[in-house]
Structures are given as structure tokens and as C-alpha cells.
Write a protein that holds these residues in place. Structure first.
Motif, mmCIF file in Angstrom:
data_model
loop_
_atom_site.group_PDB
_atom_site.id
_atom_site.type_symbol
_atom_site.label_atom_id
_atom_site.label_comp_id
_atom_site.label_asym_id
_atom_site.label_seq_id
_atom_site.Cartn_x
_atom_site.Cartn_y
_atom_site.Cartn_z
ATOM 1 N N VAL A 92 0.791 -1.236 0.000
ATOM 2 C CA VAL A 92 0.000 0.000 0.000
ATOM 3 C C VAL A 92 0.826 1.291 0.000
ATOM 4 O O VAL A 92 0.510 2.208 -0.772
ATOM 5 N N PRO A 93 1.861 1.460 0.858
ATOM 6 C CA PRO A 93 2.597 2.742 0.834
ATOM 7 C C PRO A 93 3.169 3.091 -0.541
ATOM 8 O O PRO A 93 3.079 4.251 -0.970
ATOM 9 N N LYS A 94 3.738 2.116 -1.227
ATOM 10 C CA LYS A 94 4.263 2.362 -2.574
ATOM 11 C C LYS A 94 3.132 2.708 -3.535
ATOM 12 O O LYS A 94 3.259 3.604 -4.384
ATOM 13 N N MET A 95 2.000 2.011 -3.402
ATOM 14 C CA MET A 95 0.853 2.284 -4.255
ATOM 15 C C MET A 95 0.321 3.700 -4.020
ATOM 16 O O MET A 95 -0.017 4.415 -4.974
ATOM 17 N N LEU A 96 0.274 4.145 -2.766
ATOM 18 C CA LEU A 96 -0.182 5.492 -2.444
ATOM 19 C C LEU A 96 0.754 6.547 -3.032
ATOM 20 O O LEU A 96 0.294 7.568 -3.571
ATOM 21 N N ALA A 97 2.061 6.299 -2.909
ATOM 22 C CA ALA A 97 3.038 7.238 -3.471
ATOM 23 C C ALA A 97 2.892 7.334 -4.987
ATOM 24 O O ALA A 97 2.978 8.426 -5.570
ATOM 25 N N ASP A 98 2.643 6.196 -5.642
ATOM 26 C CA ASP A 98 2.507 6.186 -7.098
ATOM 27 C C ASP A 98 1.247 6.904 -7.562
ATOM 28 O O ASP A 98 1.203 7.480 -8.661
ATOM 29 N N LEU A 99 0.191 6.870 -6.739
ATOM 30 C CA LEU A 99 -1.045 7.559 -7.113
ATOM 31 C C LEU A 99 -0.860 9.071 -7.196
ATOM 32 O O LEU A 99 -1.605 9.757 -7.894
ATOM 33 N N LEU A 100 0.151 9.589 -6.495
ATOM 34 C CA LEU A 100 0.422 11.033 -6.514
ATOM 35 C C LEU A 100 1.620 11.382 -7.396
ATOM 36 O O LEU A 100 1.920 12.560 -7.586
ATOM 37 N N ALA A 101 2.306 10.369 -7.911
ATOM 38 C CA ALA A 101 3.527 10.606 -8.681
ATOM 39 C C ALA A 101 3.227 10.731 -10.173
ATOM 40 O O ALA A 101 2.301 10.094 -10.685
ATOM 41 N N GLN A 102 4.034 11.538 -10.850
ATOM 42 C CA GLN A 102 3.917 11.668 -12.293
ATOM 43 C C GLN A 102 4.487 10.432 -12.992
ATOM 44 O O GLN A 102 3.919 9.937 -13.947
ATOM 45 N N ARG A 103 5.615 9.974 -12.476
ATOM 46 C CA ARG A 103 6.305 8.828 -13.073
ATOM 47 C C ARG A 103 6.393 7.713 -12.037
ATOM 48 O O ARG A 103 7.073 7.830 -11.034
ATOM 49 N N LYS A 104 5.686 6.628 -12.279
ATOM 50 C CA LYS A 104 5.578 5.535 -11.322
ATOM 51 C C LYS A 104 6.641 4.485 -11.638
ATOM 52 O O LYS A 104 6.467 3.685 -12.556
ATOM 53 N N THR A 105 7.736 4.503 -10.907
ATOM 54 C CA THR A 105 8.817 3.553 -11.168
ATOM 55 C C THR A 105 9.185 2.800 -9.895
ATOM 56 O O THR A 105 8.923 3.263 -8.786
ATOM 57 N N ILE A 106 9.801 1.650 -10.082
ATOM 58 C CA ILE A 106 10.347 0.861 -8.982
ATOM 59 C C ILE A 106 11.612 0.194 -9.482
ATOM 60 O O ILE A 106 11.663 -0.306 -10.613
ATOM 61 N N SER A 107 12.659 0.218 -8.691
ATOM 62 C CA SER A 107 13.920 -0.381 -9.107
ATOM 63 C C SER A 107 13.777 -1.895 -9.218
ATOM 64 O O SER A 107 12.870 -2.494 -8.626
ATOM 65 N N PHE A 108 14.682 -2.508 -9.957
ATOM 66 C CA PHE A 108 14.636 -3.964 -10.130
ATOM 67 C C PHE A 108 14.762 -4.657 -8.781
ATOM 68 O O PHE A 108 13.998 -5.573 -8.471
#
Length: 328
Positions: A92-108
Motif C-alpha cells: 500500500v505505501p508504494k501504491m499510495l506514493a505512485d497515485l500522486l507521482a507523475q512517473r511511477k517507477t520501482i527499481s529492479f
């Protein structure tokens, strides 16, 4: 600009033929790109996440500080609540951050870590629910031998064994997925790093990986589900032998909360993984994933707090004590 990539050290002719790269990050497509919709989803998921953390922390605190709840049944519940906090925090925390982010990325590496914890905690929940079902079976069907069979040592072995076995369960799938090759296209059509979208994204032959993960998932889910199912079938048969209706009601009330949690958990997991995925839209897949990663962890404290009389009584005592302490 886009993806951070670096070429593997292989012959250039072979590189040109296969177009294989070492992807250092993935882009998550997430939910709707509509800003209003994303703000609405952010608010909804944030409220659910906060309630989930608070609800499960209340269970952990009440069981810890109330001596009357120091039986194995409630200790297992405390483990389950702690697991739900970890499980939903993985996603959830990563999902919440992505909902407000312009570019939704996650490192390998971040993606593989999320995948590992997601699988490990999911497997641990299966083992814990089976252990809780076994505990209820002993309490209802073997009440005279319960104190001997479910000792502090037995509880510790079952609880620690669930966590350790769950941790090991996540290693093989994560290792096999991490060794796959991923091509230039690195867009994951999901809101977190799940197995299915990662396998679809890989340009390697995933046949062996899919087979191993399917067999492992089937073994874990089926064995835990069957053990839980058999325990509750024996419990129900034992309850039916009780002559009085009030006796049946009282006996069933001791395990009804856990039975509801088991039904919801296995219902969502089986509907998600034990069915063909090729004809399921990505949006429907995401909606189903939200159910067991966001909603289900909230149901645990709700069900136990509303349906368990002993827990409600203990919670009331904690509230009264806290009120008296602060009124002095």
C-alpha cells in the motif's frame, strides 16, 4: 528520459538478434491516469490503510496486555494481526506514493524485494490459518487433551514454524523470476510487482519458471486449505452431536470468527490464482488484487472485534483502565 538500462556483456550480433537488456527499473502502470480518479483512490486507500494499521495494532496491544487473552488462540490472532500489518505495508505505501507521482517507477531490486515479501507473507498467512484451525479443532473436539496437546512449546513451534516456512517459501519463486531476462519494454500493467505481470513482461522462456511456481503455489494452497477444511469439518460434525441448541451456538461462536477470516482469505486467493488468467482483463485483475492486498487485511480486526465476546470484553477493560489512568 525513460528506462535506465545497460547492455549485458554478450556478443553484439547476439544482442541485436535477441534485444535483451538488463533492466534496472520498471514502470508501474497502476490505476487510471485521470488525476481526479487518482486523488479519490489515494484518499480511499489511505483511509483503509490507516484503519487496517490501527485495527490490527489494537488487537496486538489488547492481546499483549490482557492476561485473560494469553491463550494460544489469541496469541495466534496476535501473530495474524502483525502479519496483516506487514502484508499490507508491503504493497500500500508504494501504491499510495505512485497515485500522486507523475512517473511511477520501482527499481529492479525493489521490485524483487516486494515480490519476495508478498509471496512469503502470503504463504505465512496460509500456515498460520492452518495452525489456528488445528488449535480450534483441539479445543472443540479434544477439550480434555487440549492443555496437553497445545502447550506453550507447541504454540511456539507452530507460530515460529509458520513464519520460518513462509520465509523459505518465497525464496524459490523470487529467485527464478529475478534470473529471467527482461527486454527494453519494462511497463508492468499492475500497481505492484506480482508474478503474473512480470512473467508476461519477460522475453525469456518462462515455461519452467511458471511450472515450478504453479506447483509450489498449488502445494502450499491445497495442503493448507485441506488441513483447514478437514479441521472445520470435524469441528462441525462435533458441534452437530451437541444435544442443546445453546450448546451448539456457544461452541460454534468460539471458532466462527476464524472461520469467516479463512473463508474470505481462501475465497479471494483461490478466485485469483486457481483460474485461467488469459481471459481476465488487467483492470479486473487489479480490482481482485486490491481485494486481498488492501481490503482483506482490514477485515481481520473488524471480524474479530465485532464477533468475539472475550475480545470485546478485554477491549472494554483496556479502555476503562486507560480512561481512569488519564482522569487521575
Amino acid at each position: 528520459m525513460g528506462t535506465l538500462e545497460e547492455k549485458q556483456t554478450i556478443p553484439s550480433s547476439f544482442q541485436e538478434m535477441t534485444n535483451v537488456t538488463a533492466v534496472l527499473e520498471f514502470r508501474l502502470l497502476g490505476f487510471s491516469s485521470n488525476p481526479r480518479c487518482q486523488i479519490l483512490l489515494f484518499t480511499l486507500f489511505l483511509v483503509i490503510y490507516i484503519l487496517t494499521i490501527l485495527g490490527n495494532m489494537i488487537i496486538i496491544s489488547v492481546v499483549t496486555f490482557e492476561p485473560q487473552l494469553h491463550s494460544p488462540m489469541y496469541k495466534f490472532l496476535k501473530n495474524l494481526s502483525f502479519l496483516e500489518v506487514c502484508y499490507t505495508t508491503t504493497i500500500v505505501p508504494k501504491m499510495l506514493a505512485d497515485l500522486l507521482a507523475q512517473r511511477k517507477t520501482i527499481s529492479f531490486s525493489g521490485c524483487m524485494a516486494q515480490l519476495y515479501y508478498f509471496i512469503s507473507l502470503g504463504a505465512t498467512e496460509c500456515y498460520l490459518l492452518s495452525a489456528m484451525a488445528y488449535d480450534r479443532f483441539l479445543a472443540v473436539c479434544e477439550p480434555l487433551h487440549y492443555g496437553v496437546a497445545m502447550t506453550a512449546e507447541s504454540y511456539t513451534c507452530l507460530a515460529v514454524g509458520s513464519w520460518v516456512t513462509g520465509g523459505f517459501t518465497g525464496f524459490l519463486p523470487c529467485l527464478m523470476v529475478s534470473r529471467l531476462h527482461f527486454c527494453r519494454y519494462n511497463l508492468i500493467d499492475h500497481f505492484f510487482c506480482d508474478i503474473s505481470p512480470l512473467l508476461k513482461l519477460s522475453c525469456s522462456d518462462t515455461t519452467v519458471t511458471e511450472a515450478v511456481i504453479f506447483i509450489l503455489s498449488l502445494l502450499v494452497l491445497s495442503s493448507c486449505f485441506l488441513l483447514t477444511l478437514v479441521s472445520y469439518l470435524l469441528i462441525i460434525l462435533n458441534i452437530l452431536k451437541i444435544p442443546s441448541a445453546s450448546g451448539k451456538r456457544v461452541t460454534f461462536s468460539t471458532c466462527s470468527s476464524h472461520l469467516m477470516v479463512v473463508t474470505i482469505y481462501y475465497g479471494t486467493m483461490i478466485s485469483m490464482y486457481v483460474r485461467p488468467t488469459y481471459n481476465l482483463s488487467s483492470e479486473l485483475n487489479k480490482a481482485a488484487s486490491v481485494l486481498y492486498t488492501v481490503v482483506t487485511p482490514l477485515l481481520n480486526p473488524v471480524i474479530y472485534s465485532l464477533r468475539n465476546k472475550a475480545f470485546k470484553k478485554a477491549l472494554g477493560q483496556v479502555v476503562i483502565r486507560h480512561h481512569r489512568l488519564h482522569s487521575l
